[in-house]
Design an enzyme around this catalytic site. Structure first.
Site, PDB file in Angstrom:
ATOM      1  N   SER A  94      22.909 -19.411  -2.705  1.00 33.82           N
ATOM      2  CA  SER A  94      23.351 -18.352  -1.895  1.00 33.82           C
ATOM      3  C   SER A  94      22.641 -17.381  -1.558  1.00 33.82           C
ATOM      4  O   SER A  94      21.243 -17.532  -0.823  1.00 33.82           O
ATOM      5  CB  SER A  94      24.796 -17.746  -2.555  1.00 33.82           C
ATOM      6  OG  SER A  94      25.524 -17.324  -1.638  1.00 33.82           O
ATOM      7  N   ASP A 123      29.510 -27.126   3.162  1.00 34.57           N
ATOM      8  CA  ASP A 123      29.509 -25.563   3.072  1.00 34.57           C
ATOM      9  C   ASP A 123      29.321 -24.954   4.687  1.00 34.57           C
ATOM     10  O   ASP A 123      28.505 -25.559   5.312  1.00 34.57           O
ATOM     11  CB  ASP A 123      28.276 -25.198   2.133  1.00 34.57           C
ATOM     12  CG  ASP A 123      28.254 -23.707   2.276  1.00 34.57           C
ATOM     13  OD1 ASP A 123      29.366 -22.901   2.211  1.00 34.57           O
ATOM     14  OD2 ASP A 123      27.308 -23.252   2.044  1.00 34.57           O
ATOM     15  N   HIS A 180      29.358 -25.273  -0.931  1.00 35.58           N
ATOM     16  CA  HIS A 180      28.463 -24.273  -1.426  1.00 35.58           C
ATOM     17  C   HIS A 180      27.917 -24.389  -2.746  1.00 35.58           C
ATOM     18  O   HIS A 180      26.519 -23.975  -2.889  1.00 35.58           O
ATOM     19  CB  HIS A 180      29.247 -22.723  -1.110  1.00 35.58           C
ATOM     20  CG  HIS A 180      28.296 -21.519  -0.886  1.00 35.58           C
ATOM     21  ND1 HIS A 180      27.351 -21.422  -0.263  1.00 35.58           N
ATOM     22  CD2 HIS A 180      28.155 -20.565  -2.055  1.00 35.58           C
ATOM     23  CE1 HIS A 180      26.744 -20.376  -0.459  1.00 35.58           C
ATOM     24  NE2 HIS A 180      27.247 -19.743  -1.642  1.00 35.58           N
TER      25      HIS A 180
END
EC number: 3.4.16.5
Length: 500
Positions: free
Chosen positions: A216, A404, A461
């Site tokens: 991330s 994601d 993700h």
């Protein structure tokens, strides 16, 4: 200064024109970033309940530049854990007013010679304990607060460190607001300083191979941190850190390319219609312009770029409704899209706090204070430091779960393919091959020299959470230098997907 003012005026004009074209009313209050923090902190991780950790209480004192570490046996652990080296500690950051960095160290279940891996969760401002208990750490938490072994924990093949950073994240804290970090220079210097003292305390690991990993917003942290380590090694600063490579999962690294990919990914996944695609794409030119100003004019331009460019993502989210933008196959359940509530319950237990030495500090999964402090860093391009690392033989793996939306594989693939380095042409022209785990295709891999890109199947993700076995195998092959070799004999090459 005059150039910066003119650029900002031009940006406002472009933004206003775009807003009028879309019928968009921009927030007029001066506290827009604070409001955005509550709405958009979820866009790379979780919505916190508090601004940051509070109540330092009886946290043991530690001198600046020193590390205080204890061996840990957590309540609720399964039998047999006493044979392993589990540690928790605080590092008192030097050259700060009162900053303390919290970390876990889980020694390898294999052998001491296994590589040292550091994991950084994104946010910015989200605790790495999320990964410890929900992704790639040694344990998982059950509803009765007992812990169970994670047989795919990355500590099975590495000595892994989970760090709460920047200051104000998780159990890391300071009593002085001046210690809050606002950019990657401060973040990477803190992490480098921590490593120097960590390896001094643990000389048994100092010569092991070292890898940086995370996901991330760590797509920002990791390139800067890796560059800082490499720079320190070249300048013979302190202890030589045996940096071999780094891996970024579903990261935000090159915003100009990745924000432009939002609409393409959303259209490809049938999340929006072509008419929506055309309408939302009108935000792309002002976003690109704003990011260019951010790269030259600093904080005010970067804040403006954050506001302009996030209109692309927010416009898509208005259309997809309750879809989980970390995994578009799923619906978002509750405020967090995932239920991580057991983590805060676990760290709210007094016995747990005593075991890890955090006093009465209140744990917060993600900090709005850290998030807001890093807003001017958000739109900066961190890809620019990676080519020099590749040229010096540092191995780089960029991987992304295919479902994601927020840090989608398409945007990551595009910046990797666009990156200018001596091997770019050969990387772009190289064939893709299946990434095979237990005889089944778990992803699609493209590699040349020190650079690899892996699209992971059936994952969102958080790849280690969605595909724990495949992610562990990915780490094993990457750290052993076998990422490219092991698939050669398993399956024939398959056609490439287009990199745009």
């Amino acid at each position: 200064m005059a150039t910066a003012r003119v650029s900002l005026i031009l940006l406002v004009v472009v933004l206003a024109a775009s807003a009028c074209a879309e019928g968009l009313r921009l927030p007029r209050d001066a506290k827009f970033p604070a409001a955005q923090a509550e709405r958009l902190i979820r866009s790379l991780n979780l919505l916190p309940k508090e601004a940051g950790p509070t109540g330092a209480g009886d946290v043991p004192s530690v001198a600046p530049g020193e590390l205080l570490e204890r061996r840990v046996t957590l309540p609720g652990l399964p039998q047999g854990v006493g044979d392993l080296g589990h540690h928790a500690g605080y590092y008192r950051l030097p050259n700060t007013h009162d900053a303390r960095m919290f970390y876990f160290l889980f020694e390898s279940r294999g052998k001491k010679e296994d590589p040292v891996v550091i994991w950084l969760t994104g946010g910015p401002g989200c605790s790495s304990e999320l990964a410890v208990f929900y992704e790639n750490g040694p344990f998982t938490i059950s509803n009765n607060m007992s812990l169970a072994w994670n047989k795919f924990g990355w500590d099975t093949i590495s000595n892994i460190i989970f760090v709460d950073q920047p200051t104000g994240t998780g159990f890391s804290y300071s009593s002085d607001d001046r210690d809050t970090r606002h950019d990657e220079t401060g973040v990477s210097n803190d992490l480098y300083s921590f490593l120097q003292v960590f390896f001094k305390k643990h000389p048994e690991f100092a010569k092991n191979d070292f890898f940086i990993t995370g996901e991330s917003y760590a797509g920002h942290y990791i390139p800067a941190f890796a560059s800082r380590v490499h720079q320190g090694n070249k300048a013979n600063e302190g202890i030589h850190i045996n940096l071999k490579g780094f891996a970024i999962g579903n990261g935000l690294t090159d915003p100009a390319i990745q924000y432009k990919a939002y609409t393409d990914y959303a259209l490809d996944m049938n999340l929006i219609k072509k008419s929506d695609y055309d309408r939302i794409n009108k935000f792309i030119p002002p976003c690109e312009f704003a990011i260019k100003l951010c790269g030259t004019n600093g904080k005010a331009s970067c804040m403006a770029a954050y506001m302009v460019c996030n209109s692309i993502f927010s416009s898509i989210m208005k259309l997809v409704g309750t879809k989980n933008y970390y995994d578009v196959r799923k619906e978002c359940e509750g405020k967090l899209c995932y239920d991580f509530s057991n983590l805060e319950k676990f760290f709210g237990d007094k016995a747990v706090k005593e075991a890890i030495g955090v006093g009465d500090l209140e744990f917060v999964s993600c900090s709005t204070t850290v998030y807001q402090a890093m807003l001017t860093d958000w739109m900066r391009n961190l890809e620019v430091g990676i080519p020099a690392l590749l040229e010096d033989g540092i191995n780089v793996l960029i991987y992304a779960g295919e479902y994601d939306l927020i840090c989608n594989w398409l945007g990551n693939s595009r910046w990797v393919h666009s990156m200018e380095w001596s091997g770019q042409k050969d990387f772009v022209s190289s064939h893709e091959s299946p990434f095979v785990v237990d005889g089944a295709e778990a992803g699609v891999l493209k590699s040349h020299g020190p650079l690899s890109f892996l699209k992971v199947h059936n994952a969102g993700h958080m790849v280690p959470m969605d595909q724990p076995k495949a992610s562990l195998e990915m780490l094993r092959r990457f750290t052993q230098g076998k990422l490219k070799e092991e698939w050669l004999a398993e399956l024939p090459e398959q056609p490439m997907y287009a990199a745009m």
